[in-house]
Structures are given as C-alpha cells and as structure tokens.
Motif scaffolding. Structure first.
Motif, PDB file in Angstrom:
ATOM      1  N   LEU A 133       0.799  -1.213   0.000  1.00 39.78           N
ATOM      2  CA  LEU A 133       0.000   0.000   0.000  1.00 39.78           C
ATOM      3  C   LEU A 133       0.838   1.272   0.000  1.00 39.78           C
ATOM      4  CD1 LEU A 133      -2.765  -1.044   2.565  1.00 39.78           C
ATOM      5  CD2 LEU A 133      -2.942  -0.961   0.074  1.00 39.78           C
ATOM      6  N   THR A 134       2.095   1.178   0.398  1.00 38.44           N
ATOM      7  CA  THR A 134       2.930   2.374   0.436  1.00 38.44           C
ATOM      8  C   THR A 134       3.364   2.778  -0.972  1.00 38.44           C
ATOM      9  OG1 THR A 134       4.844   0.959   0.847  1.00 38.44           O
ATOM     10  CG2 THR A 134       3.821   1.987   2.760  1.00 38.44           C
ATOM     11  N   THR A 135       3.672   4.049  -1.126  1.00 37.19           N
ATOM     12  CA  THR A 135       4.086   4.589  -2.420  1.00 37.19           C
ATOM     13  C   THR A 135       5.588   4.855  -2.424  1.00 37.19           C
ATOM     14  OG1 THR A 135       3.809   6.907  -1.788  1.00 37.19           O
ATOM     15  CG2 THR A 135       1.854   5.743  -2.602  1.00 37.19           C
ATOM     16  N   THR A 148       6.991   7.646  -3.096  1.00 40.60           N
ATOM     17  CA  THR A 148       7.216   8.928  -2.419  1.00 40.60           C
ATOM     18  C   THR A 148       7.307   8.747  -0.913  1.00 40.60           C
ATOM     19  OG1 THR A 148       6.070  10.123  -4.180  1.00 40.60           O
ATOM     20  CG2 THR A 148       6.289  11.247  -2.072  1.00 40.60           C
ATOM     21  N   GLU A 149       6.407   7.948  -0.352  1.00 38.96           N
ATOM     22  CA  GLU A 149       6.428   7.709   1.091  1.00 38.96           C
ATOM     23  C   GLU A 149       7.683   6.966   1.517  1.00 38.96           C
ATOM     24  OE1 GLU A 149       1.610   7.397   1.951  1.00 38.96           O
ATOM     25  OE2 GLU A 149       2.698   5.659   1.181  1.00 38.96           O
ATOM     26  N   VAL A 150       8.048   5.936   0.764  1.00 39.20           N
ATOM     27  CA  VAL A 150       9.217   5.140   1.118  1.00 39.20           C
ATOM     28  C   VAL A 150      10.492   5.964   0.991  1.00 39.20           C
ATOM     29  CG1 VAL A 150      10.625   3.166   0.400  1.00 39.20           C
ATOM     30  CG2 VAL A 150       8.144   2.927   0.596  1.00 39.20           C
ATOM     31  N   ALA A 151      10.630   6.699  -0.098  1.00 39.75           N
ATOM     32  CA  ALA A 151      11.834   7.496  -0.298  1.00 39.75           C
ATOM     33  C   ALA A 151      11.949   8.610   0.738  1.00 39.75           C
ATOM     34  CB  ALA A 151      11.851   8.084  -1.708  1.00 39.75           C
ATOM     35  N   GLY A 152      10.835   9.255   1.040  1.00 38.26           N
ATOM     36  CA  GLY A 152      10.868  10.354   1.998  1.00 38.26           C
ATOM     37  C   GLY A 152      11.243   9.904   3.398  1.00 38.26           C
ATOM     38  N   ARG A 153      10.619   8.830   3.858  1.00 35.09           N
ATOM     39  CA  ARG A 153      10.920   8.348   5.207  1.00 35.09           C
ATOM     40  C   ARG A 153      12.323   7.742   5.265  1.00 35.09           C
ATOM     41  NH1 ARG A 153       9.991   9.721  10.249  1.00 35.09           N
ATOM     42  NH2 ARG A 153       9.184   8.073  11.612  1.00 35.09           N
ATOM     43  N   SER A 154      12.738   7.076   4.202  1.00 33.90           N
ATOM     44  CA  SER A 154      14.078   6.499   4.162  1.00 33.90           C
ATOM     45  C   SER A 154      15.144   7.589   4.206  1.00 33.90           C
ATOM     46  CB  SER A 154      14.262   5.662   2.895  1.00 33.90           C
ATOM     47  OG  SER A 154      13.370   4.575   2.884  1.00 33.90           O
ATOM     48  N   GLN A 155      14.913   8.672   3.494  1.00 38.59           N
ATOM     49  CA  GLN A 155      15.857   9.781   3.516  1.00 38.59           C
ATOM     50  C   GLN A 155      15.997  10.339   4.932  1.00 38.59           C
ATOM     51  OE1 GLN A 155      14.656  13.613   1.882  1.00 38.59           O
ATOM     52  NE2 GLN A 155      16.671  13.847   0.928  1.00 38.59           N
ATOM     53  N   GLN A 156      14.886  10.479   5.638  1.00 39.26           N
ATOM     54  CA  GLN A 156      14.932  10.995   7.002  1.00 39.26           C
ATOM     55  C   GLN A 156      15.805  10.121   7.903  1.00 39.26           C
ATOM     56  OE1 GLN A 156      10.789  11.161   8.066  1.00 39.26           O
ATOM     57  NE2 GLN A 156      10.473  13.159   7.105  1.00 39.26           N
ATOM     58  N   MET A 157      15.737   8.808   7.698  1.00 38.22           N
ATOM     59  CA  MET A 157      16.535   7.896   8.515  1.00 38.22           C
ATOM     60  C   MET A 157      17.994   7.883   8.076  1.00 38.22           C
ATOM     61  SD  MET A 157      14.001   4.643   9.043  1.00 38.22           S
ATOM     62  CE  MET A 157      12.226   4.837   9.087  1.00 38.22           C
ATOM     63  N   ALA A 158      18.220   7.788   6.757  1.00 37.39           N
ATOM     64  CA  ALA A 158      19.586   7.637   6.243  1.00 37.39           C
ATOM     65  C   ALA A 158      20.445   8.847   6.559  1.00 37.39           C
ATOM     66  CB  ALA A 158      19.543   7.389   4.739  1.00 37.39           C
ATOM     67  N   ARG A 159      19.865  10.033   6.541  1.00 37.27           N
ATOM     68  CA  ARG A 159      20.669  11.232   6.741  1.00 37.27           C
ATOM     69  C   ARG A 159      21.059  11.451   8.204  1.00 37.27           C
ATOM     70  NH1 ARG A 159      15.893  15.646   5.404  1.00 37.27           N
ATOM     71  NH2 ARG A 159      14.771  15.498   7.393  1.00 37.27           N
ATOM     72  N   MET A 160      20.462  10.690   9.126  1.00 35.25           N
ATOM     73  CA  MET A 160      20.769  10.855  10.543  1.00 35.25           C
ATOM     74  C   MET A 160      21.934  10.005  11.006  1.00 35.25           C
ATOM     75  SD  MET A 160      18.800  13.220  11.473  1.00 35.25           S
ATOM     76  CE  MET A 160      19.485  13.191  13.122  1.00 35.25           C
TER      77      MET A 160
END
Length: 305
Positions: A65-67, A69-81
C-alpha cells in the motif's frame, strides 16, 4: 549535529567494503530517524529500513500500500541521521521496469546506500504470509536489469530478493538466484529459508553476497550471528525487531496507566532523559547556538527612522 557529514557516495563504498570484508554485517531495522542514530551509537555496521516497518509506521499492513514517495521520503529521514550505510526495502519496485528505474534513481537521490527488490507479483505481500505469488523468470530478470541500468552510482547496491522458496521450494530458489545474479544483481536476499542447510545451499549456488533475514514470529528459524557467519552469510537484518520492542513497551506502559494510574513502576524500563539528550547531541546544539547568538550590535549602525 543536524545530519551526517558522511556523503551518500562514501556510505555506498563502506557498504561494499563491509560485504567484501569476510565479517558478517549486522543491520538492525530502524523504525524512525532517532533509532537509526541509536543503531550507529551501539556500534553496528549499518541500518536496514524495512517495508513492513514503513507500512506499520503509517498504520497500514505490509501488502503493497505504500508509495515510492512515502518510502523514499521516510528512508531519507533515517539515512541522513547516521554515518552508517542504510539499505531499504523497495518491494517490487513500485511498478513495471520503467517504474523500477525511477525507483532506483529516487532512492539514490534520497541518500540510500542500496536497496532490494523482490520477485513477488504486484501488489506484494509480507514475505512471511501465506498465499504469496511470484512472477516468472522473465519478469524478475527485467526488474533487476532495469534497476542496474538505471543507477547512476555504480556503488549503489542492487540486491535481488526472491520469495520463491516458500512457493516452489529450495531448488527453484537456487535456480532463481542464479538467474538474478546473471541479470546483474550485486547481492541476493533469499527470503523465508527453512534451515541453515538451505542457507549453505544458497551459498554454494551463487558467488555474490547473501543476506539472511532474522525476523521474529515468521516462517524461518532464528539463528545467531555466529551460526549465519559459519554458513557464509554476508549480512543479517533484524527488520522489525526494534519496532516490536518499542511497541511492546508502549503497550505495557499504557496498561500501567490504565491499571495503576501511574508509570512510576516502569521508570527503570524507560530511556532516561539524560540518555535521550546525549543521543540527540543537545550539548553540540547548545554550543552552536551560543556561538551564533553571542554577539553585540555594531554601535555605528543606527536604526532607520
């Protein structure tokens, strides 16, 4: 402070070096950016971002069900930390081969070190649910070729996940893995393997890095890091473990409020405020803030009338 100063390119190099090191790479699954920082602070080799966790984070089941955009956006938030390389579950690539190509470049732009894409039909199902269906060889191969052709950084890891073991058996999984490697996959993720012997058979079948999935309450047995290293695995993920631990603790805490009217008996199970502040690097922010705002106005500058 703020985000990692390690570039995505350097993280991808680190991922490749880790897989070639002969040391099993341990990638616990982050469920938010703060947990990604904790994984780094504890000394692990990398961060895994699970599609099941991303779905659960939105309150949704893991059924495609995820898109993107959702996967890339949330993944970016995690990866950059984190300074660690992060790899993400890209499900079936969010569409046909052209969609897969776009998925790869979007995840590159999000700062991921790699991803895996699977051979289930679209929409996919959680790898440990019954009733999975997999695509034919031609479709699986086209997905991997599209991913490999689309990436711009050759160090961005394209891992092929195959779910065919639970559908057609081990021999089919070995055959599918070989074909995915021939299509250009940098690594193989054989899902829902039944035993250490099956991991050994997969190790003998292909000469690229292999990932073992140690997810709780699933179809596979939970093996130790040492057991997996001894049969030639290169990486192990614990995809939903931290989310399960956190939600279990949250469930017990809410029950304590309902039943006892207080959380005082559970203070020993909580992350202390001081530990949270240390993880968030409050002192560095304070130092930066004081350096910026500790100034006086030039007395020769007058206000406008």
């Amino acid at each position: 402070m703020l985000y990692s100063r390690v570039s995505a390119a350097d993280k991808r190099i680190a991922l490749r070096a880790g897989l070639a090191s002969g040391v099993l790479q341990r990638y616990p699954g982050a469920f938010n950016p703060l947990s990604a920082k904790l994984i780094q602070n504890k000394g692990f080799e990398g961060v895994y971002i699970s599609g099941a966790v991303l779905s659960a984070d939105l309150g949704l089941p893991d059924i495609g069900l995820t898109t993107l955009t959702e996967v890339a956006g949330r993944s970016q938030q995690m990866a950059r930390m984190t300074d660690l390389p992060a790899i993400v579950d890209a499900d079936t690539g969010f569409g046909e081969p052209m969609n897969v190509a776009r998925t790869i470049q979007t995840l590159e732009d999000a700062g991921l070190a790699g991803m895996h894409i699977e051979d289930q039909v679209n929409p996919k199902r959680c790898g440990h649910l019954d009733g999975k269906q997999v695509v034919d060889d031609d479709t699986a191969i086209k997905r991997i070729r599209a991913a490999v052709d689309a990436r711009r950084d050759p160090n961005f890891l394209v891992m092929a996940r195959t779910d065919i073991r639970a559908v057609d058996g081990l021999d089919a999984a070995l055959d599918r893995a070989r074909k995915l490697v021939d299509a250009g996959a940098d690594a193989i993720f054989p899902e829902a393997m039944g035993s250490l012997a099956e991991f050994e058979a997969m190790r003998a079948a292909v000469d690229v890095p292999l990932l073992a999935n140690m997810t709780e309450f699933g179809k596979g047995q939970l093996f130790t890091v040492d057991e997996l290293a001894n049969v030639g695995m290169n990486m192990v993920i614990f995809p939903v473990s931290l989310l399960r631990l956190a939600m279990g603790a949250a469930d017990r805490g809410l029950d304590s409020i309902l039943q006892q009217g207080t959380l005082e008996p559970m203070l020993g199970e909580m992350q202390h405020r001081a530990d949270l502040y240390e993880l968030l690097e409050y002192s560095e922010y304070s130092h930066f803030d004081s350096g910026i705002f500790d100034f006086t106005l030039n007395p020769h500058i007058t206000s406008k009338v």
